[in-house]
Design an enzyme around this catalytic site. Structure first.
Site, PDB file in Angstrom:
ATOM      1  N   GLY A  72     -18.778 -25.521  30.895  1.00  0.00           N
ATOM      2  CA  GLY A  72     -20.118 -25.002  31.120  1.00  0.00           C
ATOM      3  C   GLY A  72     -21.051 -25.368  29.976  1.00  0.00           C
ATOM      4  O   GLY A  72     -20.668 -26.005  28.989  1.00  0.00           O
ATOM      5  N   THR A 124     -11.044 -21.750  34.745  1.00  0.00           N
ATOM      6  CA  THR A 124      -9.692 -22.267  35.007  1.00  0.00           C
ATOM      7  C   THR A 124      -8.906 -21.301  35.890  1.00  0.00           C
ATOM      8  O   THR A 124      -8.218 -21.715  36.832  1.00  0.00           O
ATOM      9  CB  THR A 124      -8.958 -22.517  33.681  1.00  0.00           C
ATOM     10  OG1 THR A 124      -9.695 -23.465  32.911  1.00  0.00           O
ATOM     11  CG2 THR A 124      -7.558 -23.047  33.933  1.00  0.00           C
ATOM     12  N   SER A 183     -17.243 -21.559  28.276  1.00  0.00           N
ATOM     13  CA  SER A 183     -15.856 -21.364  27.875  1.00  0.00           C
ATOM     14  C   SER A 183     -15.530 -19.873  27.807  1.00  0.00           C
ATOM     15  O   SER A 183     -16.249 -19.099  27.190  1.00  0.00           O
ATOM     16  CB  SER A 183     -15.620 -22.002  26.504  1.00  0.00           C
ATOM     17  OG  SER A 183     -14.296 -21.776  26.073  1.00  0.00           O
ATOM     18  N   GLY A 184     -14.443 -19.497  28.457  1.00  0.00           N
ATOM     19  CA  GLY A 184     -14.022 -18.094  28.455  1.00  0.00           C
ATOM     20  C   GLY A 184     -14.555 -17.295  29.618  1.00  0.00           C
ATOM     21  O   GLY A 184     -14.286 -16.103  29.735  1.00  0.00           O
ATOM     22  N   SER A 227      -8.754 -22.216  26.818  1.00  0.00           N
ATOM     23  CA  SER A 227     -10.029 -22.912  26.969  1.00  0.00           C
ATOM     24  C   SER A 227      -9.814 -24.357  27.393  1.00  0.00           C
ATOM     25  O   SER A 227      -9.114 -25.123  26.727  1.00  0.00           O
ATOM     26  CB  SER A 227     -10.798 -22.872  25.642  1.00  0.00           C
ATOM     27  OG  SER A 227     -11.994 -23.589  25.738  1.00  0.00           O
ATOM     28  N   SER A 228     -10.421 -24.757  28.528  1.00  0.00           N
ATOM     29  CA  SER A 228     -10.325 -26.142  28.989  1.00  0.00           C
ATOM     30  C   SER A 228     -11.156 -27.029  28.077  1.00  0.00           C
ATOM     31  O   SER A 228     -12.340 -26.777  27.873  1.00  0.00           O
ATOM     32  CB  SER A 228     -10.846 -26.262  30.425  1.00  0.00           C
ATOM     33  OG  SER A 228     -10.054 -25.523  31.310  1.00  0.00           O
ATOM     34  N   ASN A 252     -11.515 -17.984  23.793  1.00  0.00           N
ATOM     35  CA  ASN A 252     -10.750 -18.089  25.036  1.00  0.00           C
ATOM     36  C   ASN A 252      -9.311 -18.441  24.711  1.00  0.00           C
ATOM     37  O   ASN A 252      -9.059 -19.362  23.936  1.00  0.00           O
ATOM     38  CB  ASN A 252     -11.394 -19.175  25.917  1.00  0.00           C
ATOM     39  CG  ASN A 252     -10.763 -19.276  27.284  1.00  0.00           C
ATOM     40  OD1 ASN A 252      -9.846 -18.536  27.608  1.00  0.00           O
ATOM     41  ND2 ASN A 252     -11.249 -20.186  28.086  1.00  0.00           N
ATOM     42  N   GLU A 255     -23.018 -25.388  26.662  1.00  0.00           N
ATOM     43  CA  GLU A 255     -22.559 -24.926  25.349  1.00  0.00           C
ATOM     44  C   GLU A 255     -23.684 -24.969  24.322  1.00  0.00           C
ATOM     45  O   GLU A 255     -24.399 -25.979  24.207  1.00  0.00           O
ATOM     46  CB  GLU A 255     -21.390 -25.782  24.848  1.00  0.00           C
ATOM     47  CG  GLU A 255     -20.124 -25.582  25.660  1.00  0.00           C
ATOM     48  CD  GLU A 255     -18.912 -26.277  25.071  1.00  0.00           C
ATOM     49  OE1 GLU A 255     -17.804 -26.000  25.531  1.00  0.00           O
ATOM     50  OE2 GLU A 255     -19.093 -27.088  24.128  1.00  0.00           O
TER      51      GLU A 255
END
Length: 945
Positions: free
Chosen positions: A373, A109, A104-105, A159-160, A156, A375
């Site tokens: 991704g 995206t 994330s970040g 963040s998705s 982020n 985590e």
């Protein structure tokens, strides 16, 4: 080989590192990040580092630089991988996919959006309206999905919180004609009903800017700063939904559902004895209105659960804890259904319709996977477990496909294949998904048991079945490991590192239970959109149904399907890296990046790529780049084949021991050979450029000379033509002027070319002189003198006086004329005497005047001007001469511009004679012009002699 970059930017391709080590990999990554080179290659894999700043490398100019180019012809870029996938799809009629991964970040995206932007920009060159509509809808779908599936977190801004796989369908011409979206594991648990520390607003990662409602229960972190412009984003999402094709009623329903979730968050339950109550009951009416159902039905569903026992149906009241659980489950379920409905609605609109391959040609696909991704948090629960399992599956696919591609290429080219050792994470995948023994199976088994099943019981079952597994442990199995809590934690050794998971919540999250009462409530809504989201609500209370699949099983099945889908396509990879946790464009945190490089398997990817040959290129492309190094290949070779030419070139450089020759490609083992070739090429290119500049400048000079010479020849020919045409036209117009009454004065002169303008002036002067000569050639000498005097007057006084007397005859000697017959005889006698005495030849001018002396007194006088003297006379004394001035003493004459006919004769002794002409008949006749012209004409003749 990527376009050669200066070594100050590091190695553009990690395969070309001198030594393959984690330290050297990170040093090169850090150098490129600090120099603004956020993209690098590992063979055909793009490594992307989030720059945390806007970069001017995505515009139309950049798109044109990568359009149609091979992967290594330009510096590393997302556009290069997008173009490679598009060319593979279009040229070889093969489905492709681009897998984007990272934590994330890291910029996943944004990377997917830039890839979509590039594909949209290079397609539909004929600008067909339908294709443009499809492209616009595909791009707008990103905006809508981000609004409902992304969250603002500390890590982020966008963040998705779900995985997304989009297939873009293309027709046989390579133009997009539709698409399809699959979403994976929407992270609704916790985020809809509880605000995490890093969460900006309550709700499933959704930036709930639609409703400025204070969520009193959530305890939101209002102190978290956000770079998001809510009003602008809301407008963009609303516009995007309209463009995609959502109706006004559907959009309003979406807003109502979001408001419902927010209001559910404000519901509080309490007790009145044994009765559970809703403390803020006014919200029930609001919820009923938003859900288009009756208020009493909403209240009943929140406080009671309908249970069927045989033929009997009873309403069992909830405790306040059960009511809170039901409320939270409802909020999460509503949001999940809403998100899935939005995805389904977008698919209904963008999916290819009425496409017949027999008519329209094969329908090819490019897939873009943007998924969460790996985590590792302080507290890792069910969501992190699923996400990390997903990454294990994708990493396994990545290594397998890379190795498979390598092996297939070696076999195609006839190069011996060397076995490559690598970490096979199949053992971890089996640990999670294996039937009967995997963690998912143990979890599902625990959820299906009758009676009260706790998370601790689930952990005990794991300990029992996985006690001997090398990649699993817990505190019970490792009593001395104090990093694990008893009856709570277990640890898995992933390919990316060890992760400790807390089993708290695993059972509930896997069951994802929603009471049937809520499903019936929402199915019976009068809102058709909301009703369609809950089809299972139509089941009667007593109807027996199959046990629904658990969240773990659904996710596992979707991952297996996804991997099978990706394996059927030609894959391309983008690995995203987050350089720091504070969103700084300058900071490169070594440990942070080291962790990501390890769990993304980037170093392993480099080793796989370099295990055989670090670089391989087709013979024509290799020659095109390096042929200037050898005299046998520059500028073109005459050898039997390109393969022989490449072989001769490499032998000449002494590299034959470091290469292998395939059927269509040359394989180079070590990066040092590539660098040596690049150095020799750079040296030769400089010399070639100088030579080409010299040749080109000479060519340009010769071309310029030929153009100038041709232009001069044309100019001269044109000039001759214009001169001849002009002379012929003048000759035609003035051919008969002698016989014309006005001798051609009325004839209009033709316009001359520029080159003949001075000639025309001269020709006009010649004509004017001829015309004047024809007029005066018959005049007597006296008439000629008068004409000359008038010409002199005109030249001298034109524009100075209104009347010059040119229209009358000039008599000159007016004192002997008929205007004064009484005195004419007296003047004649005096004039004759003066002629005898002073020997003058003729009288130029005579006239009565009025003299003005220096005392400003006026007296009547007369002046006589001969060819030798100027005489002042007294008419009252028989024109007795009073003063005689030789003409050679007269230095000039001044006249006034008015009607007073004032004349000043200037003399050398400064004793000027000032007079006013008078006594004219008829009265007021102007004689100034005659006086001046006569004197000028006389002096001109005198000076000529």
């Amino acid at each position: 080989m990527a376009e050669h970059e200066s070594l100050e930017f590091g190695k553009a391709d990690f395969v070309l590192l001198d030594n393959v080590s984690l330290e050297e990999f990170l040093a090169n990554l850090k150098l490129r990040f600090e120099k603004g080179r956020i993209y690098s290659y590992i063979g055909e894999v793009v490594v992307s580092v989030n720059p945390y700043r806007a970069m001017n490398i995505y515009g139309r100019d950049t798109i044109e630089q990568y359009k149609g180019r091979e992967l290594y012809e330009r510096p590393p870029h997302l556009f290069a991988i997008a173009d490679a996938a598009y060319k593979a799809m279009k040229r070889r009629n093969k489905d492709t996919c681009i897998v984007i991964s990272g934590e994330s970040g890291a910029g996943k995206t944004e990377a997917s959006k830039y890839i979509m932007q590039y594909i949209a920009a290079i397609t539909n060159p004929s600008q067909r309206a339908e294709v443009e509509r499809v492209k616009n809808m595909l791009l707008k779908s990103n905006c809508v999905l981000e609004a409902f599936g992304n969250a603002k977190t500390n890590r982020n801004d966008n963040s998705s919180r779900f995985g997304k796989y989009m297939d873009i369908n293309f027709d046989f011409k390579g133009d997009p004609i539709g698409g399809h979206i699959n979403n994976y594991l929407l992270e609704k648990v916790g985020r809809v009903v509880h605000a995490r520390e890093e969460q900006r607003m309550q709700g499933d990662g959704l930036d709930l800017f639609f409703f400025p409602i204070h969520i009193s229960r959530a305890g939101l972190n209002s102190h978290i700063k956000s770079s998001i412009n809510d009003s602008a984003d809301f407008k963009a999402v609303a516009d995007a939904m309209k463009v995609i094709g959502f109706t006004t009623e559907e959009i309003h329903t979406v807003y109502k559902i979001l408001a419902t979730i927010l209001h559910l968050g404000n519901l509080k339950f309490g007790n009145d004895g044994d009765v559970t109550l809703i403390e803020n009951s006014k919200l029930v009416a609001v919820l009923g209105e938003l859900l288009s159902t009756k208020e009493e039905n909403v209240e009943k569903a929140l406080l009671y659960r309908t249970v069927a026992t045989g033929r009997d149906v009873i309403d069992k009241q909830h405790t306040d804890q059960e009511a809170s659980y039901g409320r939270d489950a409802l909020a999460k379920a509503i949001y999940e259904r809403l998100f899935c409905w939005i995805v389904g609605r977008i698919n209904d609109i963008i999916e290819v319709k009425n496409y017949d391959a027999r008519i329209h040609g094969k329908n090819t696909v490019i897939g873009v996977l943007d998924i969460y991704g790996f985590e590792i948090f302080q507290n890792n629960s069910f969501e992190q477990f699923c996400i990390n399992y997903c990454n294990e599956k994708l990493q396994q696919l990545f290594i397998q496909l890379v190795l498979k591609q390598e092996q297939e290429e070696y076999q195609r080219e006839g190069i011996p294949w060397k076995h490559i050792d690598y970490f096979n994470n199949q053992i971890i995948v089996d640990l999670v998904e294996l039937q009967h023994k995997g963690i998912f199976s143990v979890l599902d088994e625990a959820c299906m048991n009758v009676g009260k099943v706790t998370d601790e019981m689930f952990l005990q079952a794991l300990n029992s079945k996985l006690a001997k597994h090398a990649h699993y442990t817990s505190r019970k199995l490792s009593p001395t490991d104090k990093s694990l809590e008893f009856d709570r934690d277990f640890r898995i050794r992933h390919y990316a590192g060890d992760v400790v998971y807390s089993v708290l919540g695993f059972i509930d999250k896997n069951k994802d239970t929603l009471f049937q009462d809520f499903k019936r409530l929402l199915y019976n809504s009068s809102n058709p959109v909301l009703k369609a989201m809950w089809p299972e609500g139509k089941l009667s209370i007593t109807e027996v149904t199959k046990r629904p699949l658990t969240a773990a099983t659904l996710f596992k099945n979707s991952m297996i399907s996804l991997v099978e889908n990706l394996a059927s396509k030609e894959p391309y990879y983008v690995r995203c890296i987050k350089p720091n946790d504070v969103k700084s464009p300058l900071l490169f945190e070594y440990e942070r990046c080291k962790h990501q490089v390890e769990y993304l398997g980037l170093l392993e990817n480099v080793r796989v790529r370099r295990a055989g040959f670090a670089n391989r290129q087709t013979y024509p492309r290799f020659l095109q780049r390096y042929k200037m190094i050898s005299e046998f290949t520059w500028p073109n070779h005459d050898l039997p084949s390109d393969r022989e030419a490449v072989k001769r070139l490499l032998q000449g450089c002494g590299f034959e021991h470091d290469v292998a020759y395939g059927k269509t490609k040359v394989f180079i083992r070590t990066p040092r050979t590539i660098f040596s070739l690049e150095e020799q090429r750079a040296e030769m290119v400089q010399r070639i450029v100088l030579f080409l500049q010299k040749v080109w400048r000479g060519t340009i000079a010769r071309m310029r000379y030929r153009r100038m010479r041709a232009a001069l020849i044309i100019l001269r020919a044109y000039r001759r033509y214009k001169v001849k045409s002009y002379i012929r036209e003048v000759n035609r117009r003035f051919k008969s002027v002698r016989s014309m009454k006005d001798h051609g004065k009325h004839v209009k002169w033709p316009t001359p070319p520029k080159v003949l303008r001075r000639f025309e002036e001269a020709l006009r002067n010649i004509y004017n002189r001829w015309w004047a000569w024809t007029l005066i050639k018959g005049l007597s000498p006296e008439e000629m003198l008068q004409v000359r005097a008038k010409v002199a007057t005109l030249e001298c006084l034109k524009g100075q006086r209104a009347d010059l007397g040119l229209q009358r005859a000039w008599e000159g000697n007016y004192l002997v004329s008929s205007e004064n017959p009484e005195t004419a005889s007296s003047f004649t006698l005096v004039s004759s005497e003066l002629q005898r005495k002073d020997k003058f030849m003729r009288v130029l001018f005579s006239c009565n005047v009025r003299k003005i002396n220096r005392f400003n007194k006026a007296e009547n006088r007369a002046v006589l001007i001969t060819d030798r003297h100027l005489y002042k006379m007294d008419p009252l004394k028989q024109y007795k001469p009073m003063k005689s001035i030789p003409l050679y003493n007269v230095t000039g004459v001044s006249v006034s511009p008015g009607k007073d006919q004032l004349v000043v004769f200037h003399t050398k002794d400064n004793r000027d004679l000032i007079v006013c002409l008078q006594g004219m008949v008829p009265a007021g006749e102007s004689r100034i012009g005659e006086l001046v012209g006569t004197l000028l004409s006389h002096f001109k003749r005198y000076m000529c002699f």
